[in-house]
Scaffold this motif. Structure first.
Motif, PDB file in Angstrom:
ATOM      1  N   ARG A  34       0.829  -1.214   0.000  1.00  0.00           N
ATOM      2  CA  ARG A  34       0.000   0.000   0.000  1.00  0.00           C
ATOM      3  C   ARG A  34       0.861   1.261   0.000  1.00  0.00           C
ATOM      4  N   SER A  37       1.930   3.405  -3.368  1.00  0.00           N
ATOM      5  CA  SER A  37       1.129   4.505  -3.911  1.00  0.00           C
ATOM      6  C   SER A  37       0.776   5.534  -2.847  1.00  0.00           C
ATOM      7  N   LEU A  38       0.859   5.147  -1.594  1.00  0.00           N
ATOM      8  CA  LEU A  38       0.445   6.032  -0.512  1.00  0.00           C
ATOM      9  C   LEU A  38       1.360   7.244  -0.348  1.00  0.00           C
ATOM     10  N   GLU A  41       0.007   9.903  -2.503  1.00  0.00           N
ATOM     11  CA  GLU A  41      -1.280  10.370  -1.980  1.00  0.00           C
ATOM     12  C   GLU A  41      -1.119  11.281  -0.769  1.00  0.00           C
ATOM     13  N   GLU A  44       0.449  14.714  -1.779  1.00  0.00           N
ATOM     14  CA  GLU A  44      -0.544  15.534  -2.482  1.00  0.00           C
ATOM     15  C   GLU A  44      -1.566  16.080  -1.487  1.00  0.00           C
ATOM     16  N   GLU A  45      -1.984  15.239  -0.550  1.00  0.00           N
ATOM     17  CA  GLU A  45      -2.938  15.681   0.463  1.00  0.00           C
ATOM     18  C   GLU A  45      -2.323  16.751   1.371  1.00  0.00           C
TER      19      GLU A  45
END
Length: 174
Positions: A34, A37-38, A41, A44-45
């Protein structure tokens, strides 16, 4: 004498800290699969949720220090790889005089199309291994990067960098 931060600044900093802690916990508890890709993410968050005020003078000073640090290791034939490049200021400065500069980050920088030197390339972190040929980098550098990795991801990161280094190449970690 340093200025005391305002209440508003302290609230902003506390909010930033809380968001970073939340995102770090998400990474820390995620499986290795996981996390692939996390990382993208969560960064970006982070940039969506937190306004990170820039200080152009401080950024220029940091780039100047990093240029001094890498100067003994590069020459006019060097390929340079910056990992965790952020705004890519260091990479862009080196691209003015080096034949190939690769800037790697989880989040694409806001660089105007056509404004970067020809020798500059941005590489999304998820595509490092497929984009950067083995044994092609003379100098790799990361500044304030490895402490953001999950502890179990450090050896994989070091392996990727090792594979990218040319014979006699070096990896500078700040």
């Amino acid at each position: 004498m340093t200025a005391t931060p305002s209440d508003e600044e302290l609230i902003r900093l506390r909010r930033h800290f809380e968001i970073e802690r939340e995102l770090a916990n998400r990474l820390r508890t995620a499986s290795r699969q996981r996390r692939r890709s996390l990382y993208v993410e969560v960064y970006e968050e982070l940039f969506r949720r937190v306004e990170i005020p820039g200080n152009a003078q401080a950024q220029q000073a940091q780039v100047a220090l990093l240029l001094q640090l890498v100067e003994p290791f590069v020459d006019d034939r060097s390929t340079f790889l910056e990992i965790g490049a952020g705004s890519c200021d260091l990479s862009l400065a080196l691209a003015e005089r080096l034949p190939r500069v690769l800037a790697v980050d989880a989040v694409e920088p806001g660089i105007e199309p056509g404004s970067a030197p020809e020798s500059f390339s941005f590489v999304p972190s998820a595509r490092l291994r497929e984009t950067v040929p083995a044994a092609s980098v003379d100098v790799a550098l990361s500044c304030h990067f490895v402490e953001h990795l999950h502890p179990h991801d450090l050896s994989g990161h070091l392996g990727e960098v090792w594979d990218s280094l040319a014979e006699g190449g070096c990896y500078i970690v700040v």
